[in-house]
Write a protein that holds these residues in place. Sequence first.
Motif, short mmCIF file in Angstrom:
data_model
loop_
_atom_site.label_atom_id
_atom_site.label_comp_id
_atom_site.label_asym_id
_atom_site.label_seq_id
_atom_site.Cartn_x
_atom_site.Cartn_y
_atom_site.Cartn_z
N MET A 109 31.23 62.54 37.83
CA MET A 109 31.64 63.32 36.66
C MET A 109 32.94 62.77 36.06
O MET A 109 33.12 62.77 34.85
CB MET A 109 31.86 64.77 37.07
N ARG A 110 33.83 62.27 36.95
CA ARG A 110 35.12 61.76 36.45
C ARG A 110 34.91 60.47 35.66
O ARG A 110 35.54 60.25 34.63
CB ARG A 110 36.07 61.55 37.62
N ALA A 113 33.59 61.37 32.40
CA ALA A 113 34.66 61.86 31.51
C ALA A 113 35.36 60.71 30.80
O ALA A 113 35.62 60.78 29.60
CB ALA A 113 35.68 62.67 32.33
N ILE A 114 35.64 59.65 31.55
CA ILE A 114 36.32 58.49 30.94
C ILE A 114 35.39 57.79 29.95
O ILE A 114 35.81 57.38 28.86
CB ILE A 114 36.78 57.49 32.03
N ILE A 139 32.93 59.13 28.21
CA ILE A 139 32.81 59.96 27.01
C ILE A 139 34.06 59.83 26.15
O ILE A 139 33.99 59.64 24.93
CB ILE A 139 32.59 61.44 27.41
N ASP A 140 35.21 59.87 26.80
CA ASP A 140 36.46 59.79 26.04
C ASP A 140 36.62 58.43 25.37
O ASP A 140 37.07 58.34 24.23
CB ASP A 140 37.65 60.06 26.97
N ARG A 151 34.40 58.37 22.36
CA ARG A 151 35.00 59.18 21.28
C ARG A 151 36.14 58.44 20.61
O ARG A 151 36.28 58.46 19.38
CB ARG A 151 35.52 60.49 21.87
N GLU A 152 36.97 57.80 21.44
CA GLU A 152 38.13 57.09 20.88
C GLU A 152 37.68 55.94 19.99
O GLU A 152 38.23 55.72 18.92
CB GLU A 152 39.01 56.58 22.02
N TYR A 210 36.40 57.25 16.79
CA TYR A 210 37.52 57.76 15.99
C TYR A 210 38.22 56.62 15.25
O TYR A 210 38.74 56.80 14.16
CB TYR A 210 38.49 58.47 16.92
N ARG A 233 46.86 51.88 24.73
CA ARG A 233 47.02 53.31 24.43
C ARG A 233 46.94 54.15 25.70
O ARG A 233 47.64 55.14 25.85
CB ARG A 233 45.96 53.77 23.42
N ALA A 253 50.66 59.61 28.54
CA ALA A 253 49.19 59.59 28.64
C ALA A 253 48.77 59.10 30.02
O ALA A 253 47.96 59.73 30.70
CB ALA A 253 48.60 58.69 27.55
N LEU A 313 49.39 61.55 32.99
CA LEU A 313 48.38 62.61 33.14
C LEU A 313 47.11 62.08 33.79
O LEU A 313 46.55 62.70 34.70
CB LEU A 313 48.03 63.15 31.76
N LEU A 314 46.68 60.92 33.34
CA LEU A 314 45.43 60.36 33.88
C LEU A 314 45.56 60.07 35.37
O LEU A 314 44.67 60.35 36.16
CB LEU A 314 45.06 59.08 33.12
N ILE A 370 41.05 60.77 40.33
CA ILE A 370 40.21 59.59 40.10
C ILE A 370 41.06 58.37 40.47
O ILE A 370 42.23 58.28 40.09
CB ILE A 370 39.69 59.51 38.63
#
Lengths: 312, 297
Positions: free
Chosen positions: B1-2, B5-6, B8-9, B12-13, B16, B113, B119, B122-123, B128
Motif C-alpha cells: 500500500m505504501r 501511495a508513492i 499514485i502521488d 498525480r505530480e 499536474y 522536489r 517534504a 515527512l516522507l 516505508i
Amino acid sequence: MARGGVVALKGLDLVVPRGQTFGLLGPNGAGKTTLVKLLLGIAFPTAGKASVLGRPIGDVPTRRLVGYLPENHRYPAHLTGEQVLHHFGRLSGLRRPERSRRVDALLKRVRMDEWRSVRVHKYSKGMMQRLGMAQAILNEPDLLILDEPTDGVDPIGRREIRDLLLEQKARGATIFLNSHLLSEVERLCDRVAILNEGALLREGSVADLTRPQSAWQIEVRSTASGAIEAACRRVPGAGVVEGRAQGAGPAESRVQGASAAERRVQVLGDAAALNALIDALRAQQVEILAVTPRRDSLEDVFVRVLHEGEAA
Amino acid sequence: MRVLAILIDTGRELLYRKTILVYFGVVTLVLLAFALLLRTDVVDGVIASMSVAGLEASTSRGAFRLGEGGAETGLAGLSAQDFVRYVQLGAAFTLYPLAILMSIFATASLVPRMLEKGAIDLLLSKPIGRPALFASRYLGALLVATANLLYLTCGLGAILALKTGVWNGGFIWSGLVMSLYFACLLAFVVLAGVLLRSTTVSVMLTAVVFFTSLIVRLPHANQDWPLLISGRIARFVTVGIVETLFHTLPRTYDFVQAAVALIRHEGGLQWGAVLGSALSGAGALGLAIIYFSRRDY
C-alpha cells in the motif's frame, strides 16, 4: 553527532516516559531539530544509540506508531487537503474505510472541511499548520513529535492546536514538543529539557523547574511618602520591586482624599522573613493588598539556565 | 500500500506538471487525425486507393503526393504492410523523441522536489524504507512515461490495423524498447537529482549523457581512430575513456536501431546493447538509491 566539524549533539542522555508531554527547549541551533531527526531516522547519529517506543531508531515498522509534524512542512502542491491526508494515511498503512473515516473526522476537527477540495498551495500558514496537525494524528500515534506546531499561527489557532494536543494527551499519546513558545510549553508539558549547543543543560518537570523559590511578593499601598521603603530597610532581603504590580490599578490613586502609591515589594527567605516584612509594613501604616509566593515562569528558568550555561 | 501511495502521488505530480499532458494531447491529435482523416481501400494486401482528408493519395515521380490525380497514377502497388510500417517509422522518428524529451522534462523535478526541506522529513518519518521510497518514485515516473508510449503505439497500431487490416506487433515492441531506453535515462536523471538536488542540472546532465552516448559510439565503432593519437599513454587513456563511456552509458543509437528493426521486422534485437544499457541504468539507479539511503536530511 557531528557533521562537517560541527557537533550537533553531545553527551545527550534523555528519557521521555510514555504518556507524558515533553517539551524540548533551546535557542536556534541548539540541536532540537537534529534530535528529532535522529529519533525518526531522517538523520543518522555518528555515535551513541537511542530507541523510540522500545525499538532502535531507524526501525521502519515503529514509524507506524509515530506521528510527526516537521517545522516548515511542505505538502505536494498538486494535492488538495483531503488528498494530502489520504496520501500520508496510505503511507502510514491505513486502509481505505478506516482512512476515509478518519480523514473526514479530522478535516472537521481542524475546521478544514470546507477547504478539503482546494489545493494546498492556496492555503494560508495557519491552515497548513491545522492540516499538518491532522496529518500528524491521522494514524492515532502512540508518539507524537511536533516541531514548532504553533509557528505562524494566530492566538485562536494556537488555542485550537493546544486543545487538539490535550485530546491526544488524554488518549494516552506521548507528545514530544519542540517549541520556541515557552508559554505554550509551560501550559502543555509535564516535563521539559533545555538544550544549548547540543548539550543538555537542564531537565525536569515543569512544576519542579518553576517551583516557588524562597521568596515572597507583597502588593502594598501607602499614602505616606517613603513608608514602604522605610519598612523594607528594616528587613534583610526585602526591597521594592521595580515596576507596578500586575493587575494593579493606577500607581497613583486617590484614597480618602490623599495620594496613595501602590507598589510591589519582595522579600527573600522563609515565612519568618515574610512575617517580619509584614510587621514592618504594618508598623508604617502600609496596607497589605496581596501576598504571593514568588514562582519563576518557564521563560525565567530558560533565560537563567542559558545564562548559567554560557557563564560555565 | 505504501508503494502504491508513492506511485499514485508520482502520477498525480506528473499530470499536474502538464508536460506529460502536452505530449498526451499531441499523440491524441495524431491518433484522431489518422482515425478521422485517413481512408484506405485495400485489395489483396495492396493499397488500391487512399485519401487523406478527402485528398486522393498517389505516388508519382518517386514521391508521395496528395490531390494530384491519384486516380490516374495510383500508389504503384504499395502494399498495406509497407504502408503501415512507413507510417509507424514516421511516428517513431517524430513522436518517440518527443515522448522521451517531454518525459525527461516532466520527471527531472521529481527527486529534487521530494528532497526539499519539509517534504523529505515527512516522507522519511513514514513506515516505508528509503530504498522502497526512492524506487517507487522512479517506478511511478517510468510507468507514466511507458503508458504514454504505449498509448501512441497501441493507438496508432490499432487504427492502422482497422484501416488496412495489417497489425504490426513490432511497433508495440519498439515502444517498449524505447520505454527501456527511457528507464536507463531516467536512472541518470534521478542520480543527478539526488546528488545535486537541481532540476535544471538534472536535465542538463541527462542531455550530456544522451549526446555523449551518441558521440562515443563513433570512435568505438571505428577501430583505426586511436592511431591518430601519437603518444602511447594519451592513446591508452583516450581509448579507455571512450570505451568506458560507451559501455557505461545507455546506447542511444542502438536503441533507435532496435526500434527501427522491430518496426520493419528486419534483423533481431541487439540484446547485448539493450542489456548493456539496462545494466548501466540499473547501476545509476543503484547508486542513487544507496546515496539516498545513507544521507542525512
